[in-house]
Design an enzyme around this catalytic site. Structure first.
Site, PDB file in Angstrom:
ATOM      1  N   GLU A  42       0.871  -1.171   0.000  1.00 43.21           N
ATOM      2  CA  GLU A  42       0.000   0.000   0.000  1.00 43.21           C
ATOM      3  C   GLU A  42       0.904   1.217   0.000  1.00 43.21           C
ATOM      4  O   GLU A  42       1.512   1.541   1.002  1.00 43.21           O
ATOM      5  CB  GLU A  42      -0.924  -0.030   1.223  1.00 43.21           C
TER       6      GLU A  42
ATOM      7  N   CYS B   7      -2.425   8.355   3.673  1.00 44.43           N
ATOM      8  CA  CYS B   7      -2.237   7.838   2.311  1.00 44.43           C
ATOM      9  C   CYS B   7      -3.456   8.136   1.462  1.00 44.43           C
ATOM     10  O   CYS B   7      -3.370   8.183   0.239  1.00 44.43           O
ATOM     11  CB  CYS B   7      -2.040   6.331   2.330  1.00 44.43           C
TER      12      CYS B   7
END
Lengths: 516, 516
Positions: free
Chosen positions: B257, B296
């Site tokens: 990720e 993120c």
């Protein structure tokens, strides 16, 4: 010089500018055709497939794309005889073995055509039910799957030039993703011919299917973040593909199917002469000899109770002794050749590597070839090895000889047997032979952790079971670890690789407008 | 010197032999604690987790493991206040921002406990229905999922020391896979403390949960074919992990990720002053300022119709002007600091990189800090940039500034807007703002191909929607391409990563004995 086969890329036939690599008849030693991709505009090929092919395929629904697959099936069936001729000449396989590749590919395409038709006239797939994101059902999460906006590159293996293309292309095309196939050079002819027939029949949109034969240099460089690559072959090359910038840096998805040390396991209750014992013997001999053992799924290790070791060696050896090897054009021949003299050398090297650690229980190398010149033909008879000390013979669990070779391995008890099966460090398939359903069920769940497929042969399925090494499109093909960690087939599960899963979080009104 | 936090590995607390890395208070500049793993027997740590932890977890059923997660929830709730103290001191976050990490982690654990309980007292999961392998239903293929016999290594990011552990550990432990977490050094304290509390409470079996803080050197070397690694962080480090022999050669599974250039998209029908317009403005300001933009999933690019550009700049700027920045201990402060001065430097560098290509529409850097020394504190006010020529400003689509920074980008029409969103080359999330359900549905399906999540905000969900950047455990977390290609959460879909899927081909009798 022999014919130079053209590549099909960017919607047109393009002949390489080099002299090319020569494809040979592995039995007669003759030159057949040449392949070459020198000078090809590779970036254009990928761009055309991604943009023209991708847009055209995604404009269709799943049902419409299933219709395309049915069209491909009809084309391949119409040219079936010519594929058998190419297989005999280029792969050295007898008719039954060619069928695994040719008819196996057509069957798989037909299955995906059927399954795809049932998906209906939609352009995105619903993935599960909507989930509430709060107490009231006013804001929900609906997962869906949509085709990736990229191209699928297949870098394929020499043993399945037909099936190897279609088992991957069927789910890719059904998903709306265009395909570029790079067949292994030594047997690229059949792949190229099949693509040629499909292109000439005009059953697919422009850019949906391309073939580039010859060097794979530069192909991976074209892959971007929404492209995928599916590789079948050695663990060494798999490592290079995974570490390539396309995968490591740009997140192109990679699916790897590497060969593995598959096992067959006779359960402790199966005494010599029992149905289960006989079924194991039959299956081992079939697996060692079909396509001369050149199948990623073939049985490489035969695990038997230690007190059955001698009887198993004798029974398998007796059947192997009846296997005739030689020119596949001769009706008396049961097993043809390996695909090339390079493969013959690799098998001999592998045997040399194993031989220091094992006994030779049956040696088919001594039997004369039928209708073939041993100085020319890439033929080798089946060899059964035996590793009396199963734990010490590491090489048996590590080194795969990709030919008609397997090793008999005795085990002490079921725990030992399961541990030995797992010494393969992840395999495509294991098969179990016995009659005790509870013991078989327990072993199957245990071995599922290290195998993509567990094939259970009980006496009641003696006629119905589909074979240890046969890859059925309904079942997952791929295994963890050494086997590459890939996932092909398995019915509609295969579509996952060509789709992006996404969660749409929205009101019920917006979710209703997704067209699922 | 400050306290040296011990690691928990091989079932015991072990202090590193080095002086360690110092963790600091990013607002006050003080030293807090140290972490170090010098001299740790890393192979032993992995072996213990894999063998002791794995066996103990796999001996339990899914329902029993769900019970373990409930136990962890209770422990964390009991120590919640101390986690807020650590977050304030080590992450520089205000209470609301600490909650995203701490209570977000507890909430996610609780969800998996609930979902896991519903899986029942089984040790393998049925995956779809059995499929016939012939005309008669005498030999069938049943897919199942079984826990991988390995360990899960988490290499985590500095922005979520709490949630980042538990959103991964919840599905891993529920799957029966032991966890070793390597937190990012700068904020490792909270991770270590949470593990400490759970270990001391004795709610997990020995080997189920380990923490190694300090250097990550040598950790990947331990991974074998049945282990998995889940990494959250930069695309550069992701590339190193994917190319590591553990992944490239030994087929350990990797989930990545990476941060991405997420977008928010105001649809063409949303005029200034409309509900949708106001919802976009509110969400952009929230995303820019929550955790000082260190998420993120935060909005980095704001796509608006070109005739709305000026009004959007004004409205967002006006709200940003009201954001107070400084010491999170001061109740008047809305936005605390970045996690470290290193991050502050990185944000300044990123701004410098962008500034040659964009206008500065709002500059929070000029506003005085509240209760904090600008020479010491890693604080920075929000900065709104603008790229009038959306196509030419490549850097806006490529360079992520991991702080309270976003860029306003005008588009010509919907086709242009969708193309700009996809210039991110794969993102975690995009959010859409509008009132036209058909247009929103169409855009959502289109953007699903390049985004792991599409968050749709319509006026009717103004209160109910869960936020662009909030990661709900019900929805997939991860995106293709630049975002790393990973897949976390998404309800029980998260369990896939920790399981091996396998197809058992057998008679109905054997399938009945699988215990599914």
């Amino acid at each position: 010089m022999t014919e130079l086969l053209p590549n099909y890329a960017a919607g047109r036939w393009q002949t390489g500018h080099g002299t090319g690599a020569v494809l040979k008849d592995p039995v007669l030693g003759q030159d057949l055709v040449r392949v070459d991709s020198t000078g090809l505009d590779v970036p254009e090929a990928f761009r055309f497939a991604r943009e023209q092919g991708g847009a055209a395929l995604r404009a269709l629904t799943y049902r419409e794309r299933a219709g395309l697959l049915s069209g491909v099936v009809k084309v391949l069936q119409a040219h079936r005889d010519s594929y058998y001729e190419i297989a005999t000449a280029n792969s050295g396989t007898v008719k039954n073995d060619s069928a695994v590749d040719i008819d196996g590919g057509i069957f798989t395409l037909g299955q995906y055509a059927k399954w795809g038709d049932a998906l209906g006239d939609v352009r995105a797939l619903r993935d599960g039910d909507a989930a509430r994101l709060g107490k009231e059902p006013v804001f929900l999460s609906q997962h869906l799957q949509v085709p990736t906006h990229g191209v699928a590159l297949f870098i394929n293996a020499f043993n399945f030039p037909g099936w190897g293309l279609w088992e991957k292309a069927a789910p890719a095309l059904l998903s709306g993703v265009p395909v570029i196939v790079k067949p292994a050079t030594s047997t690229a002819w059949l792949t190229q011919r099949m693509v040629r027939d499909v292109v000439e029949a005009g059953v697919l949109p422009a850019g949906a299917l391309s073939v580039i034969a010859g060097s794979s240099a530069g192909l991976m460089d074209q892959l971007g973040p929404f492209d995928v690559v599916s590789f079948t072959g050695s663990a060494d090359t798999a490592g290079i593909i995974r570490a390539h910038a396309a995968v490591a840096q740009r997140s192109a998805r990679a699916n790897i199917e590497a060969d593995s040390l598959n096992s067959a396991l006779l359960l402790p209750d199966a005494a010599p002469g029992s149905d289960a014992f006989n079924l194991l013997v039959r299956e081992v001999v079939r697996e060692m000899t079909v396509k001369s053992g050149q199948k990623c799924t073939a049985i490489r290790r035969i695990l038997v109770p230690q007190d059955v070791y001698g009887a198993a060696a004798e029974a398998i050896g007796a059947k192997l002794a009846g296997v005739t090897v030689g020119n596949p054009r001769n009706d008396g021949v049961r097993m043809g050749s390996l695909v090339s003299t390079a493969q013959l050398h690799a098998v001999r090297e592998g045997l040399a590597q194993l031989s220091a650690h094992v006994d030779i229980l049956h040696d088919g190398r001594q039997v004369p070839l039928v209708d073939a010149d041993p100085a020319v033909a890439a033929c080798i008879g089946p060899v059964l090895l035996g590793a009396r000390d199963a734990d010490a013979a590491s090489v048996v669990h590590d080194v795969e000889v990709f030919g008609p070779v397997a090793t008999l391995v005795p085990y002490r008890d079921m725990g030992h047997a399961l541990a030995l099966a797992q010494r393969g460090q992840g395999s495509l398939v294991t098969s179990l032979y016995g009659a005790d359903e509870a013991a078989l069920g327990h072993a199957a769940v245990h071995l599922a952790a290290s195998h993509g497929r567990v094939h259970v042969v009980t006496p009641d399925v003696a006629q119905a079971h589909t074979g240890h090494g046969n890859v059925m499109p309904m079942s997952l093909h791929g295994g963890p670890g050494r086997a590459g960690g890939g996932a092909e087939l398995g019915g509609l599960r295969a579509l996952d690789f060509y789709h992006q899963r996404s969660a749409v979080q929205a009101s019920p009104g917006v979710l209703a407008a997704l067209g699922l």
